[in-house]
Write a protein that holds these residues in place. Structure first.
Motif, mmCIF file in Angstrom:
data_model
loop_
_atom_site.group_PDB
_atom_site.id
_atom_site.type_symbol
_atom_site.label_atom_id
_atom_site.label_comp_id
_atom_site.label_asym_id
_atom_site.label_seq_id
_atom_site.Cartn_x
_atom_site.Cartn_y
_atom_site.Cartn_z
ATOM 1 N N GLY A 363 -65.618 23.588 -38.647
ATOM 2 C CA GLY A 363 -65.107 23.353 -39.993
ATOM 3 C C GLY A 363 -63.625 23.066 -40.026
ATOM 4 N N LEU A 364 -63.084 23.024 -41.240
ATOM 5 C CA LEU A 364 -61.673 22.776 -41.495
ATOM 6 C C LEU A 364 -61.052 24.052 -42.036
ATOM 7 C CD1 LEU A 364 -59.420 20.508 -41.735
ATOM 8 C CD2 LEU A 364 -60.067 20.401 -44.158
ATOM 9 N N ASP A 365 -60.054 24.594 -41.338
ATOM 10 C CA ASP A 365 -59.325 25.770 -41.807
ATOM 11 C C ASP A 365 -58.224 25.329 -42.768
ATOM 12 O OD1 ASP A 365 -60.839 27.515 -40.351
ATOM 13 O OD2 ASP A 365 -59.361 27.807 -38.757
ATOM 14 N N VAL A 366 -58.307 25.767 -44.015
ATOM 15 C CA VAL A 366 -57.249 25.518 -45.000
ATOM 16 C C VAL A 366 -56.455 26.807 -45.144
ATOM 17 C CG1 VAL A 366 -56.721 24.880 -47.372
ATOM 18 C CG2 VAL A 366 -58.642 23.800 -46.189
ATOM 19 N N THR A 367 -55.177 26.764 -44.820
ATOM 20 C CA THR A 367 -54.325 27.953 -44.820
ATOM 21 C C THR A 367 -53.263 27.851 -45.907
ATOM 22 O OG1 THR A 367 -54.649 28.307 -42.448
ATOM 23 C CG2 THR A 367 -52.738 29.359 -43.460
ATOM 24 N N ALA A 368 -53.145 28.912 -46.709
ATOM 25 C CA ALA A 368 -52.121 28.986 -47.751
ATOM 26 C C ALA A 368 -51.130 30.093 -47.397
ATOM 27 C CB ALA A 368 -52.751 29.271 -49.105
ATOM 28 N N VAL A 369 -49.853 29.766 -47.437
ATOM 29 C CA VAL A 369 -48.775 30.735 -47.213
ATOM 30 C C VAL A 369 -47.976 30.825 -48.506
ATOM 31 C CG1 VAL A 369 -46.732 31.312 -45.860
ATOM 32 C CG2 VAL A 369 -48.669 30.164 -44.764
ATOM 33 N N ASN A 370 -47.756 32.037 -48.994
ATOM 34 C CA ASN A 370 -47.054 32.233 -50.256
ATOM 35 C C ASN A 370 -45.713 32.915 -49.990
ATOM 36 O OD1 ASN A 370 -46.220 32.685 -52.852
ATOM 37 N ND2 ASN A 370 -47.836 34.151 -53.367
ATOM 38 N N GLU A 371 -44.617 32.140 -50.105
ATOM 39 C CA GLU A 371 -43.276 32.668 -49.868
ATOM 40 C C GLU A 371 -42.638 33.217 -51.145
ATOM 41 O OE1 GLU A 371 -41.936 33.039 -47.058
ATOM 42 O OE2 GLU A 371 -43.113 31.751 -45.728
ATOM 43 N N GLY A 372 -43.367 33.209 -52.255
ATOM 44 C CA GLY A 372 -42.800 33.656 -53.519
ATOM 45 C C GLY A 372 -42.944 35.148 -53.774
ATOM 46 N N ASP A 373 -42.729 35.567 -55.036
ATOM 47 C CA ASP A 373 -42.799 36.975 -55.395
ATOM 48 C C ASP A 373 -43.957 37.275 -56.339
ATOM 49 O OD1 ASP A 373 -41.878 35.828 -57.745
ATOM 50 O OD2 ASP A 373 -39.839 36.601 -57.539
ATOM 51 N N GLU A 374 -44.904 36.332 -56.493
ATOM 52 C CA GLU A 374 -46.095 36.539 -57.294
ATOM 53 C C GLU A 374 -47.311 36.015 -56.538
ATOM 54 O OE1 GLU A 374 -45.756 34.620 -61.032
ATOM 55 O OE2 GLU A 374 -44.016 35.800 -61.709
ATOM 56 N N PRO A 375 -48.505 36.556 -56.841
ATOM 57 C CA PRO A 375 -49.720 36.031 -56.203
ATOM 58 C C PRO A 375 -49.979 34.594 -56.645
ATOM 59 C CG PRO A 375 -50.116 38.184 -57.210
ATOM 60 C CD PRO A 375 -48.788 37.708 -57.712
ATOM 61 N N VAL A 376 -50.733 33.857 -55.825
ATOM 62 C CA VAL A 376 -51.132 32.503 -56.163
ATOM 63 C C VAL A 376 -52.609 32.342 -55.847
ATOM 64 C CG1 VAL A 376 -50.460 31.602 -53.895
ATOM 65 C CG2 VAL A 376 -50.642 30.043 -55.830
ATOM 66 N N THR A 377 -53.318 31.612 -56.691
ATOM 67 C CA THR A 377 -54.745 31.373 -56.495
ATOM 68 C C THR A 377 -54.984 29.881 -56.319
ATOM 69 O OG1 THR A 377 -55.351 33.283 -57.842
ATOM 70 C CG2 THR A 377 -57.054 31.614 -57.484
ATOM 71 N N PHE A 378 -55.777 29.531 -55.328
ATOM 72 C CA PHE A 378 -56.129 28.128 -55.118
ATOM 73 C C PHE A 378 -57.640 28.027 -54.958
ATOM 74 C CE2 PHE A 378 -55.820 29.775 -50.845
ATOM 75 C CZ PHE A 378 -56.766 29.077 -50.118
ATOM 76 N N GLU A 379 -58.161 26.824 -55.176
ATOM 77 C CA GLU A 379 -59.586 26.574 -55.035
ATOM 78 C C GLU A 379 -59.823 25.501 -53.996
ATOM 79 O OE1 GLU A 379 -63.036 24.443 -57.575
ATOM 80 O OE2 GLU A 379 -62.076 26.127 -58.594
#
Length: 496
Positions: A363-379
């Motif tokens: 498969g394809l690994d989709v990686t999200a890195v969040n450098e901010g100070d709040e949570p983030v949601t992606f689809e």
């Protein structure tokens, strides 16, 4: 802040007609020849490879707005177009159901913005599409990943034609009476196939066969060559008013030119070194930073670097159009390039997304890195995933081997980013190539991880009367702009 959308990521499959790896748009032919090696064709599974597409998503200060930056569509290095099989001889593949003759030798590639490459191919049963676009790629992005003999292939490349162009000396080492350029190319390709595919293959010319045997016996394990040019990481993020980075330059060139963002004059974004000095050039190991004004609106920017160098022998070249992987045998002075992006926002989450092919998981690994100070949601692929502040998360999207994919990540305010490529993690075995053959006139669709049947790498075979093709079997696929025809060849008929 949420990165969410109701639309699901989809997938498309693009299949193209072409010839086998040994010669684009040509065919196998059968004839009788003795087998002297007993090497069985094997399929190898690659582990994890970087996909030729990365994406960063800018967080936003106002609801309902999303800023998406176009990131580099490759990992850096040389991009080239494959041409004809320039220097070649004949070889024979020995199979249980008969012997097949192929052309074996050197392809020539034209590098974008200047330069020429010479390459051999790996995966003997797959097609090389003439005029296909190729990108310099780590071994992990090809079937060489996980192959314990990949280093021996590099040794062969460094110790044979065209790196060694004194054919008299090469012939003497191989115990051959003499070698033409065609003999040398054929013998080198045959030796490579024995290690890339485990193929039972030999050169037709006796002198070329002596070279192939010599190279196979003499090969030693070497490490993977470094990329001609890459930037690490390809995406950074942070707050305006602070340097975003570093992005480190890795290259074998004497130096690179640095091009700032296209809108630098109006945005005020500069590319600087660690001391804050604006720069237009760098060397290997140099660190680049995006200097974003502290009053800048939330947004993103991209930089590019370019150099002129010879690409290291042994670098792999992969195509996203199902054209067979190539491995570099020689390079003129060529233009190489790479790009990186930065995203910034004054408050909230600052996510950056990237993607890797995960051949071990299919498969394809989709990686999200969040450098901010709040949570983030992606689809992605229809599922929502939340990444906490200062954390990262990887989601694997199932894909089908040897088919093109089209995975879309969607966000608020109309944000949309697509990852496109081909999951090609295995060599095509002789048995698989002999069972089915597909010839298609137009692309055809399939869902990500869907049920469309996996197709053979070999796009066209069977011109000889000894290897007939059964035509007229239709595939019931939803078409994109045209019709597809599936041609099945039964192994039993190849014996006729």
């Amino acid at each position: 802040m949420a990165l969410g959308a109701s639309d699901r990521a989809g997938g498309t499959v693009t299949l193209q007609a072409g010839g086998p790896c040994s010669k684009g748009n040509s065919v196998f032919s059968s004839f009788s020849a003795p087998s002297v090696h007993g090497r069985g064709a094997t399929a190898r599974l690659a582990a994890v490879a970087l996909v030729s597409g990365l994406v960063a998503v800018s967080a936003v200060a106002t609801a309902g707005t999303a800023v998406a930056d176009e990131l580099p569509q490759n990992q850096g290095g040389a991009t080239a177009t494959v041409g004809a099989l320039k220097t070649s001889g004949a070889a024979v593949i020995h199979e249980d159901d008969g012997d097949k003759q192929v052309s074996a030798g050197l392809f020539e590639m034209s590098v974008d913005n200047g330069g020429t490459l010479q390459t051999y191919c790996v995966d003997i049963y797959s097609p090389t599409q003439k005029d296909a676009k190729y990108q310099e790629t780590p071994w992990s992005g090809t079937s060489l990943n996980g192959n314990p003999d990949a280093g021996r292939i590099r040794w062969i490349l460094q110790n044979s034609y065209p790196q060694v162009n004194d054919l008299a000396t090469l012939a003497a080492k191989a115990g051959a009476r003499g070698l033409t350029a065609e003999d040398a190319a054929a013998g080198t390709q045959v030796a490579i196939w024995r290690y890339s595919d485990g193929a039972d293959v030999e050169a037709v010319d006796p002198q070329a066969e002596k070279l192939a045997d010599h190279l196979q016996r003499s090969a030693r394990d070497l490490g993977e060559p470094a990329a001609s040019l890459r930037l690490d990481p390809p995406a950074v993020s942070g707050r305006p008013g602070e340097p975003l980075g570093p992005v480190t330059v890795h290259t074998d060139a004497a130096g690179v030119t640095v091009t700032p963002p296209a809108d630098a004059a109006t945005s005020g974004v500069r590319i600087v070194d660690r001391d804050g000095k604006e720069i237009t050039s760098a060397v290997d190991g140099g660190e680049l930073y995006f200097d974003v004004p502290d009053d800048a609106a939330d947004g993103s920017a991209a930089l590019t670097v370019q150099a002129s160098t010879t690409v290291p022998v042994g670098r792999a070249f992969a195509s996203e159009t199902r054209s067979q992987t190539q491995i570099l045998a020689g390079s003129s002075e060529s233009t190489v390039s790479a790009a990186a992006t930065a995203n910034w926002t004054a408050t909230g989450a600052i996510p950056a997304l990237s993607a890797e092919k995960n051949c071990a998981e299919g498969g394809l690994d989709v990686t999200a890195v969040n450098e901010g100070d709040e949570p983030v949601t992606f689809e992605v692929a229809g599922s929502e995933h939340t990444v906490e502040a200062g954390a990262s998360k990887t989601v694997t999207v199932p894909l089908q081997e040897d088919q093109a994919y089209d995975v879309t990540v969607r966000g608020p305010g109309g944000y949309e980013k697509r990852f496109q490529g081909v999951l090609d993690c295995r060599t095509q075995s002789a048995e698989g190539a002999g069972e089915s053959v597909q010839t298609l006139n137009e692309p055809s669709p399939a869902t990500v991880g869907g049920t469309t049947a996996t197709t053979a790498d070999l796009a066209e075979t069977g011109a000889s009367s000894a290897t007939p093709v059964i035509a007229g079997v239709a595939i019931g696929l939803v078409l994109i702009g045209g019709a597809a025809v599936l041609v099945l060849r039964k192994k039993a008929q190849s014996k006729d």
